[in-house]
Scaffold this motif. Structure first.
Motif, PDB file in Angstrom:
ATOM      1  N   GLU A  71       0.604  -1.231   0.483  1.00  0.00           N
ATOM      2  CA  GLU A  71      -0.319   0.096  -0.236  1.00  0.00           C
ATOM      3  C   GLU A  71       0.645   1.589  -0.108  1.00  0.00           C
ATOM      4  O   GLU A  71       1.273   1.495   0.817  1.00  0.00           O
ATOM      5  CB  GLU A  71      -1.364  -0.068   0.919  1.00  0.00           C
ATOM      6  CG  GLU A  71      -2.037   0.802   1.078  1.00  0.00           C
ATOM      7  CD  GLU A  71      -2.992   0.982   2.176  1.00  0.00           C
ATOM      8  OE1 GLU A  71      -4.041   1.786   2.430  1.00  0.00           O
ATOM      9  OE2 GLU A  71      -2.913  -0.114   3.081  1.00  0.00           O
ATOM     10  N   VAL A  72       0.600   1.880  -1.059  1.00  0.00           N
ATOM     11  CA  VAL A  72       0.788   3.707  -1.147  1.00  0.00           C
ATOM     12  C   VAL A  72       0.572   4.256   0.069  1.00  0.00           C
ATOM     13  O   VAL A  72      -0.655   5.079  -0.090  1.00  0.00           O
ATOM     14  CB  VAL A  72       1.376   3.833  -2.644  1.00  0.00           C
ATOM     15  CG1 VAL A  72       1.872   5.013  -2.804  1.00  0.00           C
ATOM     16  CG2 VAL A  72       2.086   2.944  -3.159  1.00  0.00           C
ATOM     17  N   GLY A  73       1.605   5.513   0.649  1.00  0.00           N
ATOM     18  CA  GLY A  73       0.496   6.490   1.264  1.00  0.00           C
ATOM     19  C   GLY A  73       0.840   7.227   0.223  1.00  0.00           C
ATOM     20  O   GLY A  73       1.007   8.059  -0.645  1.00  0.00           O
ATOM     21  N   TRP A  74       0.050   8.881   0.517  1.00  0.00           N
ATOM     22  CA  TRP A  74      -0.366   9.885   0.224  1.00  0.00           C
ATOM     23  C   TRP A  74       1.016  10.907  -0.411  1.00  0.00           C
ATOM     24  O   TRP A  74       1.320  10.877  -1.135  1.00  0.00           O
ATOM     25  CB  TRP A  74      -0.976  11.015   0.107  1.00  0.00           C
ATOM     26  CG  TRP A  74      -2.737  10.899  -0.081  1.00  0.00           C
ATOM     27  CD1 TRP A  74      -3.532  10.395   1.402  1.00  0.00           C
ATOM     28  CD2 TRP A  74      -3.036  10.559  -1.585  1.00  0.00           C
ATOM     29  NE1 TRP A  74      -4.612  10.152   0.475  1.00  0.00           N
ATOM     30  CE2 TRP A  74      -5.197  10.013  -0.895  1.00  0.00           C
ATOM     31  CE3 TRP A  74      -3.036  10.901  -2.462  1.00  0.00           C
ATOM     32  CZ2 TRP A  74      -5.784   9.986  -1.532  1.00  0.00           C
ATOM     33  CZ3 TRP A  74      -4.004  10.808  -3.277  1.00  0.00           C
ATOM     34  CH2 TRP A  74      -5.112  10.294  -3.300  1.00  0.00           C
ATOM     35  N   GLU A  75       2.321  10.472   0.015  1.00  0.00           N
ATOM     36  CA  GLU A  75       3.132  11.740   0.884  1.00  0.00           C
ATOM     37  C   GLU A  75       3.777  10.303  -0.217  1.00  0.00           C
ATOM     38  O   GLU A  75       4.942  10.997  -1.050  1.00  0.00           O
ATOM     39  CB  GLU A  75       3.876  11.511   1.863  1.00  0.00           C
ATOM     40  CG  GLU A  75       4.164  10.104   2.643  1.00  0.00           C
ATOM     41  CD  GLU A  75       3.188   9.167   3.229  1.00  0.00           C
ATOM     42  OE1 GLU A  75       3.182   7.821   3.804  1.00  0.00           O
ATOM     43  OE2 GLU A  75       2.489  10.093   3.346  1.00  0.00           O
ATOM     44  N   GLU A  76       3.857   9.318  -0.740  1.00  0.00           N
ATOM     45  CA  GLU A  76       5.012   8.500  -1.717  1.00  0.00           C
ATOM     46  C   GLU A  76       4.235   9.337  -2.835  1.00  0.00           C
ATOM     47  O   GLU A  76       4.768   8.133  -4.194  1.00  0.00           O
ATOM     48  CB  GLU A  76       4.802   7.602  -1.290  1.00  0.00           C
ATOM     49  CG  GLU A  76       5.752   7.523   0.143  1.00  0.00           C
ATOM     50  CD  GLU A  76       5.681   5.905   0.421  1.00  0.00           C
ATOM     51  OE1 GLU A  76       6.496   5.138  -0.137  1.00  0.00           O
ATOM     52  OE2 GLU A  76       4.693   5.045   1.360  1.00  0.00           O
TER      53      GLU A  76
END
Length: 309
Positions: A54-59
């Motif tokens: 899963e990828v966070g918004w900051e990435e």
């Protein structure tokens, strides 16, 4: 109302500080996807298919795919700098007549109100546009999206409507299966024009309602209260074969009862006894009503009476 944009309208060397508010609101009923097994709402996960995580918004950044599988990447600051030059200014380029703009160009409407000490300049622009009957064509950038816009007067308020650029309008030539330009049946055309005339009325937006949304709300309330609902299937529409008959039926359906001078009253069935007692019929005489003349009786004298006279 929530302010969606702040800046200024400029025409010539005049600047009008304004705030912008959305003039419309979406009344669609929001629904979520639910797992039938346990009744839990589903969530959307931003997952990388390569890293399988899963990828966070900051990435996350933005990119443009210039070839299949090849992207150029952009930082948030780069895109913001592109929009900074015109993000706080509505520049009126021309003044035109509203009737010159086809409705296909219009997107979304916003209200504009004066900001800070801009009330005098706001009122001046509003009154000048009202008396000239013109609308302003301007450029505006909202949330980094640049678009054309039409500024016009609504009652005592300035409004701005974003409009598409010409190259964003698809040409009609791309529409498939358009009928060829051929002569239409003259009688059918007259009937169609008559039907349009009978259905014509001043525009009153208050009389139109979202029937689907009302039915959906009723269904939601019924389900919440535990009622068992069964919806009858809609009747299947059949293809219209006789166009003339359909036009005639449509005209009869919308014809005002008792107001059409072309309609004739149905004849009343009377016996000889009741007919003799009825008063003389009235005949329309243009300026008033006249008594219909009674038919003269034809009598024949006998030869006997002729000889004696």
């Amino acid at each position: 109302m929530h302010t969606v944009w702040k800046g200024a309208i400029s025409f010539g060397l005049v600047h009008v500080p304004v705030k912008m508010f959305s003039a419309t609101e979406d009344k669609d009923i929001s629904m979520r996807y639910i797992h039938k097994e346990c009744g839990s709402p589903l969530s959307y996960i931003r997952k990388c298919p390569v890293c399988e995580e899963e990828v966070g918004w900051e990435e996350i950044t933005k990119g443009y795919e210039y070839e299949k599988g090849k992207f150029v990447l952009f930082e948030k600051e780069e895109l913001e700098q592109l929009a900074e030059s015109n993000s706080k200014n509505i520049t009126i380029l021309d003044f035109v007549d509203l009737t010159e703009i086809d409705p296909i160009y219009f997107q979304k409407t916003y209200y504009l109100s004066p900001d800070q000490a801009g009330a005098n300049a706001y009122r001046l622009l509003l009154e000048a546009m009202k008396q000239s009957g013109k609308i302003g064509i301007a450029k505006i950038a909202i949330r980094s999206k640049s678009s054309l816009a039409a500024i016009r007067v609504l009652d005592e308020c300035l409004s701005i409507e974003t409009i598409f650029y010409p190259d964003e309008i698809r040409p009609i030539s791309q529409v498939p299966n358009l009928p060829e330009r051929t002569e239409v049946n003259a009688k059918e055309l007259d009937m169609a024009k008559l039907l349009i005339d009978q259905l014509s009325t001043p525009f009153d937006p208050e009389k139109y309602t979202d029937d689907y949304r009302e039915r959906l709300l009723d269904l939601i309330n019924s389900k919440v209260s535990g009622e068992e609902i069964k919806i009858a299937p809609a009747r299947q529409e059949t293809n219209v074969v006789d166009l003339m008959a359909a036009l005639q039926a449509s005209i009869e359906a919308v014809k005002p009862i008792g107001t059409d001078p072309g309609t004739k009253p149905k004849p009343r069935k009377t016996t000889h006894k009741t007919a003799a007692k009825e008063p003389a019929a009235k005949v329309s005489g243009g300026e008033g009503e006249l008594d219909a003349p009674k038919p003269k009786r034809r009598t024949t004298k006998s030869k006997k009476s002729d000889s004696t006279s």
